[in-house]
Design a protein around this motif. Structure first.
Motif, mmCIF file in Angstrom:
data_model
loop_
_atom_site.group_PDB
_atom_site.id
_atom_site.type_symbol
_atom_site.label_atom_id
_atom_site.label_comp_id
_atom_site.label_asym_id
_atom_site.label_seq_id
_atom_site.Cartn_x
_atom_site.Cartn_y
_atom_site.Cartn_z
ATOM 1 N N THR A 124 0.425 -1.220 0.112
ATOM 2 C CA THR A 124 0.083 0.182 0.414
ATOM 3 C C THR A 124 1.162 1.417 0.297
ATOM 4 O O THR A 124 0.452 2.216 -0.400
ATOM 5 N N LEU A 125 2.057 1.351 1.199
ATOM 6 C CA LEU A 125 3.041 2.429 1.471
ATOM 7 C C LEU A 125 3.355 2.882 -0.630
ATOM 8 O O LEU A 125 4.131 4.046 -0.555
ATOM 9 N N GLU A 126 3.865 1.339 -1.070
ATOM 10 C CA GLU A 126 4.698 1.482 -1.847
ATOM 11 C C GLU A 126 3.937 1.611 -2.855
ATOM 12 O O GLU A 126 4.247 2.216 -4.322
ATOM 13 N N GLU A 127 3.850 0.078 -3.634
ATOM 14 C CA GLU A 127 2.723 0.203 -4.783
ATOM 15 C C GLU A 127 1.536 1.301 -4.829
ATOM 16 O O GLU A 127 1.078 1.195 -6.345
ATOM 17 N N LEU A 128 0.872 1.507 -3.982
ATOM 18 C CA LEU A 128 -0.235 2.155 -3.764
ATOM 19 C C LEU A 128 -0.124 3.731 -4.405
ATOM 20 O O LEU A 128 -0.475 4.311 -5.666
ATOM 21 N N ALA A 129 0.586 4.482 -2.977
ATOM 22 C CA ALA A 129 0.399 5.501 -2.661
ATOM 23 C C ALA A 129 1.825 5.964 -3.943
ATOM 24 O O ALA A 129 1.776 7.219 -3.527
ATOM 25 N N VAL A 130 2.563 5.339 -4.179
ATOM 26 C CA VAL A 130 3.489 5.895 -4.948
ATOM 27 C C VAL A 130 3.721 5.599 -6.090
ATOM 28 O O VAL A 130 3.745 5.593 -7.026
ATOM 29 N N GLU A 131 4.217 3.991 -6.047
ATOM 30 C CA GLU A 131 4.375 3.467 -7.854
ATOM 31 C C GLU A 131 3.061 4.015 -8.563
ATOM 32 O O GLU A 131 2.778 4.466 -9.777
ATOM 33 N N ASN A 132 1.927 3.615 -8.015
ATOM 34 C CA ASN A 132 0.474 3.778 -9.004
ATOM 35 C C ASN A 132 0.611 4.964 -9.143
ATOM 36 O O ASN A 132 -0.660 5.484 -10.450
ATOM 37 N N ARG A 133 0.213 6.369 -8.074
ATOM 38 C CA ARG A 133 0.643 7.664 -8.754
ATOM 39 C C ARG A 133 1.023 7.914 -10.125
ATOM 40 O O ARG A 133 0.858 8.366 -10.467
ATOM 41 N N HIS A 134 2.612 7.440 -9.870
ATOM 42 C CA HIS A 134 3.083 8.171 -10.821
ATOM 43 C C HIS A 134 2.399 7.403 -12.233
ATOM 44 O O HIS A 134 2.987 8.143 -13.247
ATOM 45 N N THR A 135 1.551 6.129 -12.621
ATOM 46 C CA THR A 135 1.288 5.434 -13.533
ATOM 47 C C THR A 135 0.022 6.356 -13.813
ATOM 48 O O THR A 135 -0.225 6.520 -14.837
ATOM 49 N N PHE A 136 -0.546 6.596 -12.732
ATOM 50 C CA PHE A 136 -1.346 7.127 -13.524
ATOM 51 C C PHE A 136 -1.471 8.714 -13.744
ATOM 52 O O PHE A 136 -1.996 9.436 -14.780
ATOM 53 N N MET A 137 -0.568 9.712 -12.752
ATOM 54 C CA MET A 137 -0.335 11.108 -13.481
ATOM 55 C C MET A 137 0.497 10.724 -14.620
ATOM 56 O O MET A 137 0.427 12.144 -15.509
ATOM 57 N N ASP A 138 1.714 9.835 -14.847
ATOM 58 C CA ASP A 138 1.964 9.977 -16.115
ATOM 59 C C ASP A 138 1.039 9.441 -17.117
ATOM 60 O O ASP A 138 1.066 9.918 -18.880
#
Length: 339
Positions: A296-310
């Motif tokens: 949650t803290l790395e995959e959802l909150a960080v990695e997937n944020r980049h995926t969505f914003m990119d």
């Protein structure tokens, strides 16, 4: 005959309970586990134990042995260690720190008639060590609560395996109640809905709310694992509690690896596609996790944020796991009391 008459059957031959205060009800809170340190060597031990579980990897043992030890454990520990270093705390991994907070809070709410222990399926503190603590306290009745709201064989089922393995060595097996699922527990649904409602009150209503659950291979569902259905049920109940329309939310599945088909829709692919559909403001939560962790803290909150914003997204908000929220602790304590 005189030898038999000499026996005092009022004295417990194992625990000497006649000389101890009345036994408490033991409670085992179980979760997945964590490495002992954010290092490659610690991750190698942890992943070796985790990925050797036949409930987790359903591949013929000999074939998987060579894949695991010849490839995965040579490459993945170093990569995973870097990810853990990004979320590690002074109290250890977030999952362990939060789980200890949950343990203390549930103990306080249940009171002196209960003895609450924490055990991890992989790593430390182990399920076996937690059960032995209860044994040493003379506990004769144990409630096991795996902190996975939605039953799945690789999580809840594997926890049962670990409990049963430990009991095989006990001469006096205690009365056992194993809670295998609480996906539709009303107080759990209330706590999830409260967390989403509070987020909306603070940040405004997003265009869509994503309920992202940890994925499992599609084959598990085809073989009878109910996990997918239970995730969909939780999503529906929370949406109904919040009064959401069908277009306001969706369920998806994260954390897949390998080449087999997993439960769909995939979270990362969904996040890539939503901006092109005009959905650029989303909030995401993961109801399958009772405590925040790497996923949650790395995959959802960080990695997937980049995926969505990119992909063209504009607003991405992660709604934390229930952790030690008062309403969550109340729901778990109520569940334990009832059982």
């Amino acid at each position: 005959m005189s030898q038999f008459r000499a026996l005092n059957y009022d004295v417990d031959p194992v625990f000497h309970a006649a000389n101890k205060p009345p036994a408490k009800v033991g409670v085992l809170l179980a979760n997945l586990g964590t490495p002992d340190a954010p290092t490659a060597s610690a991750l190698r031990r942890y992943l070796g134990e985790f990925l050797s579980d036949p409930r987790v990897i359903e591949i013929p043992k000999l074939v998987w042995f060579f894949i695991l030890h010849g490839i995965i454990l040579r490459v993945r520990p170093k990569k995973s260690a870097k990810l853990y270093q990004g979320v590690w705390t002074s109290e250890g991994s977030p999952l362990l720190a939060i789980s200890k907070q949950q343990q203390a809070a549930i103990q306080a709410q249940l009171g002196d008639g209960y003895s609450v222990k924490l055990g991890m399926r992989y790593g430390n503190p182990s399920i076996a060590s937690a059960l032995r603590e209860l044994q040493n306290e003379g506990v004769r009745k144990i409630v096991v609560l795996p902190l996975y709201p939605q039953y799945a064989g690789p999580t809840t089922g594997s926890t049962f395996d670990a409990v049963a393995k430990e009991f095989k060595d006990w001469r006096w097996v205690p009365e056992l109640h194993f809670i295998n699922n609480y996906c539709d527990e009303p107080l759990y649904i209330d706590a999830l809905a409260n967390s989403v409602r509070e987020h909306i009150e603070k940040n405004g209503k997003p265009q869509k709310i994503l309920f992202s659950y940890h994925g499992t291979p599609k084959r598990n569902l085809e073989l009878g694992d109910p996990y997918y259905c239970l995730c969909i049920k939780t999503t529906r109940l929370v949406a109904e509690k919040l009064g959401l329309n069908k277009d306001d939310y969706m369920a998806c599945f994260q954390s897949r690896f390998g080449y087999a088909e997993w439960l769909k829709p995939y979270t990362d692919e969904t996040l890539k596609n939503l901006p092109a559909e005009g959905i650029k403001n989303i909030a995401i939560l993961s109801p399958a996790f009772s405590a925040d962790c790497l996923e949650t803290l790395e995959e959802l909150a960080v990695e997937n944020r980049h995926t969505f914003m990119d992909a063209g997204g504009e607003h991405y908000q992660y709604i934390p796991a229930l952790n030690d929220r008062a309403d969550h602790i109340h729901a778990l304590a109520h569940l334990i009391r009832r059982h």
